[in-house]
Design a protein around this motif. Structure first.
Motif: not given
Length: 117
Positions: A16-25, A33-41, A61-69
């Motif tokens: 699990l990872v958190v994908l985070r988008r800051p607003s421009s305000t 959003v919390i999604v399952k991802a593969f990561w490596m250094e 995965a695109a289908d996993t991200l599409a299921e989130t907000a």
């Protein structure tokens, strides 16, 4: 529908990872959003002297991200990925290592990103 190769790999080896988008305000608000991802250094960049910034490859995965907000269009440069987050009852409570997306790359079945932190 058949799951993509990326989705199957992430199911087996992801975390699990958190994908985070800051607003421009100002002050910024965030879409998390919390999604399952593969990561490596993948290495490091030298900043100055002995200081280095670690580089990572992150695959979602695109289908996993599409299921989130998460906003349409997927990850963008400047978004954040938090690896090793502290998650309680399905909610990110802080913690983890924050990375900044430097090079997002969409493929038909997933997002392959370069991130630094």
């Amino acid at each position: 529908m058949a799951r993509s190769r990326e989705a199957r790999m992430i199911d087996r080896r992801g975390a699990l990872v958190v994908l985070r988008r800051p607003s421009s305000t100002i002050p910024p608000t965030f879409t998390d959003v919390i999604v399952k991802a593969f990561w490596m250094e993948t290495g490091s960049d030298t900043l100055a002297g002995n200081a280095a910034q670690r580089k990572f490859s992150v695959i979602i995965a695109a289908d996993t991200l599409a299921e989130t907000a998460f906003p349409a269009g997927g990850p963008a440069k400047g978004d954040h990925v938090i690896i090793k987050p502290t998650i309680n009852n399905g909610v990110w409570t802080g913690g983890g290592q924050m990375l900044t997306v430097d090079g997002p790359g969409e493929r038909p079945t997933g997002w392959w990103m370069e991130a630094k932190g």
